[in-house]
Design a protein around this motif. Structure first.
Motif, PDB file in Angstrom:
ATOM      1  N   MET A 150      37.271  -4.516 -16.566  1.00 35.87           N
ATOM      2  CA  MET A 150      36.502  -5.464 -16.026  1.00 35.87           C
ATOM      3  C   MET A 150      35.378  -5.849 -17.129  1.00 35.87           C
ATOM      4  SD  MET A 150      36.802  -5.711 -12.924  1.00 35.87           S
ATOM      5  CE  MET A 150      35.918  -5.485 -11.076  1.00 35.87           C
ATOM      6  N   ASP A 151      34.984  -7.188 -16.797  1.00 35.97           N
ATOM      7  CA  ASP A 151      34.052  -7.574 -17.690  1.00 35.97           C
ATOM      8  C   ASP A 151      32.849  -8.009 -16.965  1.00 35.97           C
ATOM      9  OD1 ASP A 151      35.676  -7.938 -20.236  1.00 35.97           O
ATOM     10  OD2 ASP A 151      36.240  -9.872 -19.864  1.00 35.97           O
ATOM     11  N   GLU A 152      31.771  -7.998 -17.287  1.00 35.95           N
ATOM     12  CA  GLU A 152      30.427  -8.341 -16.821  1.00 35.95           C
ATOM     13  C   GLU A 152      30.165  -7.469 -15.646  1.00 35.95           C
ATOM     14  OE1 GLU A 152      30.381 -12.405 -15.659  1.00 35.95           O
ATOM     15  OE2 GLU A 152      31.369 -13.236 -17.443  1.00 35.95           O
ATOM     16  N   LEU A 153      30.593  -6.113 -15.562  1.00 37.67           N
ATOM     17  CA  LEU A 153      30.118  -5.047 -14.592  1.00 37.67           C
ATOM     18  C   LEU A 153      28.831  -4.921 -14.563  1.00 37.67           C
ATOM     19  CD1 LEU A 153      31.342  -3.452 -12.364  1.00 37.67           C
ATOM     20  CD2 LEU A 153      31.382  -1.612 -14.135  1.00 37.67           C
ATOM     21  N   ARG A 154      28.279  -5.011 -13.134  1.00 37.47           N
ATOM     22  CA  ARG A 154      26.704  -4.936 -13.086  1.00 37.47           C
ATOM     23  C   ARG A 154      26.661  -4.182 -11.671  1.00 37.47           C
ATOM     24  NH1 ARG A 154      27.312 -10.384 -11.566  1.00 37.47           N
ATOM     25  NH2 ARG A 154      26.153 -10.789  -9.896  1.00 37.47           N
ATOM     26  N   PHE A 155      25.486  -3.355 -11.628  1.00 38.77           N
ATOM     27  CA  PHE A 155      25.193  -2.843 -10.228  1.00 38.77           C
ATOM     28  C   PHE A 155      23.736  -3.332  -9.713  1.00 38.77           C
ATOM     29  CE2 PHE A 155      27.915  -0.010 -12.905  1.00 38.77           C
ATOM     30  CZ  PHE A 155      28.750   0.355 -11.946  1.00 38.77           C
ATOM     31  N   GLU A 156      23.690  -3.285  -8.292  1.00 33.11           N
ATOM     32  CA  GLU A 156      22.615  -3.543  -7.754  1.00 33.11           C
ATOM     33  C   GLU A 156      22.151  -2.454  -6.687  1.00 33.11           C
ATOM     34  OE1 GLU A 156      23.375  -7.533  -5.991  1.00 33.11           O
ATOM     35  OE2 GLU A 156      23.270  -8.612  -7.548  1.00 33.11           O
ATOM     36  N   PHE A 157      21.131  -1.934  -6.532  1.00 36.66           N
ATOM     37  CA  PHE A 157      20.710  -0.896  -5.959  1.00 36.66           C
ATOM     38  C   PHE A 157      19.851  -1.375  -4.725  1.00 36.66           C
ATOM     39  CE2 PHE A 157      21.150   0.231 -10.102  1.00 36.66           C
ATOM     40  CZ  PHE A 157      22.317   1.315 -10.063  1.00 36.66           C
ATOM     41  N   GLY A 158      20.158  -0.627  -3.499  1.00 33.69           N
ATOM     42  CA  GLY A 158      19.468  -1.197  -2.418  1.00 33.69           C
ATOM     43  C   GLY A 158      18.921   0.033  -1.552  1.00 33.69           C
ATOM     44  N   GLU A 159      18.937   0.150  -0.250  1.00 40.60           N
ATOM     45  CA  GLU A 159      18.538   1.142   0.453  1.00 40.60           C
ATOM     46  C   GLU A 159      18.531   2.657  -0.074  1.00 40.60           C
ATOM     47  OE1 GLU A 159      18.931   3.281   5.112  1.00 40.60           O
ATOM     48  OE2 GLU A 159      19.894   1.380   4.488  1.00 40.60           O
ATOM     49  N   VAL A 160      17.415   3.395  -0.176  1.00 45.37           N
ATOM     50  CA  VAL A 160      17.267   4.581  -0.354  1.00 45.37           C
ATOM     51  C   VAL A 160      16.923   5.578   0.664  1.00 45.37           C
ATOM     52  CG1 VAL A 160      16.254   6.190  -2.016  1.00 45.37           C
ATOM     53  CG2 VAL A 160      16.690   3.984  -2.886  1.00 45.37           C
ATOM     54  N   THR A 161      17.520   6.856   0.962  1.00 47.88           N
ATOM     55  CA  THR A 161      17.451   7.905   1.865  1.00 47.88           C
ATOM     56  C   THR A 161      17.128   9.041   1.079  1.00 47.88           C
ATOM     57  OG1 THR A 161      18.856   6.768   3.276  1.00 47.88           O
ATOM     58  CG2 THR A 161      18.217   8.910   3.618  1.00 47.88           C
TER      59      THR A 161
END
Length: 69
Positions: free
Chosen positions: A1-12
């Motif tokens: 993979m190129d340009e792998l990024r992560f986005e984080f949402g709801e936290v429990t």
């Protein structure tokens, strides 16, 4: 993979553990095709340090793992 990024949402939260909805977005190195997937990660923190991390494809399984589901 190129340009792998992560986005984080709801936290429990569940005591010293918490579950975070995580979205990963990447681009295939050879194909250039963008792909994305959503999963839930469980983190266990003790004394300010991450002691455990595990990814779950099923959100409800992750919530059960921290006693919130």
């Amino acid at each position: 993979m190129d340009e792998l990024r992560f986005e984080f949402g709801e936290v429990t939260e569940g005591g010293e553990e918490f579950a975070v909805v995580t979205r990963a977005i990447g681009r295939g190195r050879g194909s250039g095709v963008e792909v994305e997937w959503t999963f839930t990660t469980v983190w266990r923190v003790r004394e300010g340090l991450i002691g455990y991390h595990h990814g779950y494809s099923d959100h409800d399984d992750a919530l059960r793992a921290i006693g919130a589901g």
